[in-house]
Design a protein around this motif. Structure first.
Motif: not given
Lengths: 452, 438
Positions: A219-242
């Motif tokens: 669901r987007t901020h405007s309330g629209e729903e987009i049906a999908c079977g996969f969501v790719g989250l590609t909003v940048g990366v951070s150092p892997n130092i957990g």
């Protein structure tokens, strides 16, 4: 001396290779992700069927034993910096004299509802590719969130498999925080040309689950729903130092290092995506998750460990990418919004898929940067002009020297000069066309100290 | 994990449009016609059947590739090459390999089984050459058709790249003109059948006393005999100095022409391992030595009155002809395209390529330069190198690529996603500048 390198990406492996070139130290490379080094930037080509896993591994499997680089597949859970030991999840204890941390990045998640659902993944590790593959069979639509370099790669990947993609980009135009407006809009047009559902100024609000805990829609901020079977989250990366947080190792967003890539712990270095420079060099960011900076740091840390103490200097900024069919190269200082003190010369091909941009300082005329779309320019030539602060008119009249396009390709440098003449009322002309002999003459004066 | 590419190698099939399916049917019927004639051993109504087969195959292929490439944005089209059965050594790949290999076996050793096809090509042979067709005319005609049709396909595929377009035009021109029309017309004019672009030692016969004697009485033939030798001793060093071996291997040569067009879908199947490079160097230079030895022996035999050496030189020639001339260059060289890639003969066997390669490595301005620090080690260049060169190994170190085997096809440069590779000639000797700009 026993050197342990944590991470087998480009940084860690470059370090291992160069330590071996310079010394006989025992070298161990530990990876949780894969048995062998592979090119992370090529993951997309495996999914698209251009290459297989073995094709994206730059060295054959015998290479490591031959060069006495021990490869260990393990998950390191903690580091005892006093005892100088690493502790793995299968209870192995690995001692070191020098430790090089090259743990790379992890994909960002910003706490969206549903971000941990089945079928929601970033694209960084080999396991992300496997996840994409697992979810691809029968997939009706994928949604990619985040309009950056990895986002457009992921969109292209699904598109190549004929899986419809909705590409959610928060900004007004693709990657317009980095690309100038004309180039950014060129990519928008190209995405449309390929039939990718580009949604500009669209933000993810939440990911909705089905009854089995798999994503079924966003669901987007405007309330629209987009049906999908996969969501790719590609909003940048951070150092892997957990696993290194809250230890004796000093960290901020990344592992803090000085110009010699030393951490606050004796004998412990950090290189690549996971590092944060205490003092970023002028014009560079403290964290740069870029292929070639990882390679440079790997080479440099090898020098430092082997007794040739050298400060890190990544030189003049450059980068490249490919937006579906449009190649992109940048050299020097190109900002999304032209700074007050700069002027720009921008030429675009009538076909709308190629462009050349030169930015320069208004007052002095010194060249500031090159931005290329669908045209290849030679790194060494651009770098020399940038380092010398060459005058824009010197650069323009010799611009053919920079052209790196294949033989018989059209040369557009005289068009760029025309744009400049139109803007300034001058009557400059192009003196140098493409060709290696001219380039060699030009570069012969180049100082040999440039480190890359 | 390590087996991941196994699961990755089996996705949903690539989409074909309705028109493409139609085109496949059209081409399929044309090919079926040829297979039926081949199997039947005779052709009923050769001219109409030939015409129908030609039109159907050509129309089908052209329709298919227009849809495949022209209806989509221009760019690199390698999606799914490791997924498709035909191009990834799957069932279709093996079937195609068996079919082509079988054709070559018939061609060289059992031409009686090609009787139907020979009948089918008879009207064309009469029209062009003024004489009946034989198996070699069938072969040459099919070969030329493959270069032409698949050349058009290749040019569509790389329509954004002028180097590839021009190069394809060149190989099609040389195949159609110099390897089909001109030899045919020469025969019509009662002249020897001369292929002006095949020199000794690729054509091992051309340097022999048999060839020289065969040309006796024909001024053109004798001219060609010496022209071929001049191309070997003078033309090759001079042209290779300026352009690299590509002036021949990927712009002129017929073997190269077929590899670059019909072989293009299989280029990624070449072996990139170090061991393959070692085998390559042993094999190709051994064959060059063999062909030189053989030719010298044949001439020595003539010089010594065809007595002493007859017993060695003749079996030598026959063995070379069988093992290298037919089995290696033809059966393996082309028949195994779908298994070993498109340049097996050019890389491991061709003595002409070996000779050109020595000059390219030692005395040539040609090299592939790399673009500073832009390489991301992705491996597209190495994967799509038909000669099995590990281009990436050089590119990621920023080294120029100067390799004896590089035929200068330019595909590494084309598929590079970061604009790293460029084929070019410098003002100086290539080997002098292994690590440029540093």
């Amino acid at each position: 001396m026993k050197i342990v390198i944590l991470g087998n990406g480009i940084s860690g492996i470059t370090a291992a290779r160069h330590i071996r070139k310079r010394s006989d130290h025992a070298i161990t490379v530990i990876s949780e992700e894969s048995d062998y080094f592979f090119s992370r930037t090529a993951l997309m080509y495996v999914y698209m069927g251009h290459m297989r896993q073995q094709d994206v591994q730059p060295y054959e499997n015998w290479f490591w034993a031959k060069n006495r680089i021990e490869l260990v597949r393990a998950q390191v859970q903690s580091v005892d910096f006093d005892a100088k030991t690493l502790h793995t999840s299968d209870r192995r204890v690995i001692p070191y004299d020098r430790l090089v941390l090259a743990t790379g990045s992890r994909s960002n998640k910003f706490g969206w509802p549903g971000e941990t659902l089945n079928g929601v993944h970033g694209l960084y590790h080999w396991q992300d590719l496997e996840a994409m593959e697992r979810h691809s069979a029968g997939l009706q639509r994928a949604v990619v969130v985040g309009g950056g370099l990895i986002g457009i790669e992921m969109a292209e990947m699904f598109h190549a498999r004929h899986i419809p993609v909705s590409f959610l980009v928060r900004e007004k135009s693709f990657w317009d925080t980095v690309l100038p407006p004309e180039e950014s809009q060129m990519v928008n047009r190209h995405l449309h040309e390929h039939g990718i559902d580009l949604r500009l100024e669209t933000e993810l609000k939440e990911i909705l689950p089905d009854d089995k805990g798999t994503c079924r829609a966003v669901r987007t901020h405007s309330g629209e729903e987009i049906a999908c079977g996969f969501v790719g989250l590609t909003v940048g990366v951070s150092p892997n130092i957990g696993f290194l947080k809250n230890t004796a190792l000093e960290t901020n967003r990344g592992i803090l290092v000085n110009e010699f890539l030393e951490t606050n712990q004796p004998g412990v270095y950090a290189i690549g995506d996971c590092t944060e420079m205490r003092q970023a060099r002028a014009g560079r960011r403290p964290i740069e998750a870029v292929w070639y900076t990882g390679r440079m740091m790997g080479e440099l840390v090898a020098q430092n460990i082997c007794g040739k103490k050298t400060a890190y200097d990544p030189g003049i900024w450059f980068n490249s990418a490919k937006f579906l069919d449009i190649e992109y190269q940048v050299y020097g200082d190109i900002r999304a919004k032209l700074p007050e003190n700069q002027a720009t010369v921008y030429w675009e091909h009538p076909g709308g898929k190629k462009s050349i941009r030169l930015n320069y300082d208004k007052a002095s005329g010194a060249i500031a940067g090159f931005n290329l779309m669908g045209v290849r320019y030679r790194h060494e030539v651009c770098e020399k002009w940038l380092r010398e602060g060459a005058h824009i008119e010197t650069v323009l009249s010799n611009l053919g020297l920079a052209n790196f396009d294949p033989e018989f390709s059209d040369q557009y440098e005289s068009e760029v000069v025309k744009v400049y003449n139109r803007q300034t009322g001058k009557s400059l002309s192009l003196r140098q066309r493409r060709g290696l002999p001219g380039v060699l003459r030009f570069l012969q004066h180049l100082s040999t100290s440039s480190q890359r | 994990m390590r087996d991941a590419s196994v699961s990755i190698a089996n996705p949903a099939p690539m989409m074909t449009t309705v028109r493409q399916k139609l085109a496949l049917v059209v081409a399929g019927v044309g090919i079926l016609l040829l297979l039926v004639v081949w199997a039947a051993g005779r052709a009923i109504a050769p001219l109409p059947t030939f015409g129908a087969a030609l039109i159907l195959v050509a129309a089908g292929i052209l329709l298919f590739v227009r849809e495949e490439y022209l209806q989509r944005p221009e760019g690199i089209k390698n999606n799914g090459v490791w997924f498709r059965s035909l191009t990834a050594r799957g069932v279709w790949g093996w079937l195609a390999g068996v079919l082509i290999t079988g054709f070559y076996v018939c061609l060289y050793w059992f031409p009686q089984y090609l009787a139907g096809l020979i009948q089918l090509f008879d009207p064309v042979s009469q029209a062009l050459r003024g004489q009946a067709a034989d198996q070699w005319f069938v072969y040459g005609s099919l070969y030329t058709a493959a270069v032409l049709l698949m050349g058009i396909k290749f040019a569509y595929k790389y329509r954004h790249n002028p180097y590839q377009r021009l190069r394809t035009l060149s190989v099609v021109f040389f195949q159609l003109g110099f390897a089909w029309l001109i030899p045919g017309l020469l025969m019509r004019l009662q002249q020897p059948e001369i292929y002006f672009t095949y020199f000794w030692p690729l054509s091992y016969y051309q340097g022999t006393p048999m060839a020289y004697e065969g040309y006796a009485g024909s001024g053109l033939g004798t001219f060609f005999f010496f022209f071929g030798l001049a191309m070997f001793f003078v033309g090759t060093p001079v042209l290779t100095w300026f352009f690299g071996k590509r002036w021949y291997c990927s712009w002129v040569c017929g073997c190269g022409g077929l590899a670059e067009t019909a072989g293009d879908p299989f280029r990624h199947l070449s072996d990139k391992r170090l061991i393959a490079w070692k085998v390559e160097r042993w094999l190709i230079y051994s064959i060059l030595i063999l062909v030189v030895l053989m030719t010298l022996l044949l001439w020595a035999n003539v010089a010594t009155g065809r007595s002493m050496l007859q017993g060695i030189s003749e079996p030598f020639y026959k063995t070379y002809s069988f093992l290298i001339g037919s089995a290696f260059s033809g059966v393996v060289g082309v028949g195994f395209y779908p298994i070993l890639g498109s340049r097996v003969w050019c890389r491991f066997g061709c003595p002409m390529a070996a000779w050109l390669g020595i000059w390219q490595k030692k005395r040539s301005k040609f090299r592939i330069t790399t673009n500073g620090g832009q390489c991301i080690s992705c491996g597209n260049c190495s994967t799509f190198c038909e000669m099995g060169i590990d281009v990436r190994a050089y590119a990621q170190k920023g080294q120029d690529i100067v390799r004896a085997s590089c035929v200068g096809c330019g595909i590494c440069s084309a598929v590079c996603p970061r604009g790293v590779l460029r084929l070019e000639g410098a003002s100086e000797l290539a080997g002098d500048r292994e690590r440029p700009f540093k």
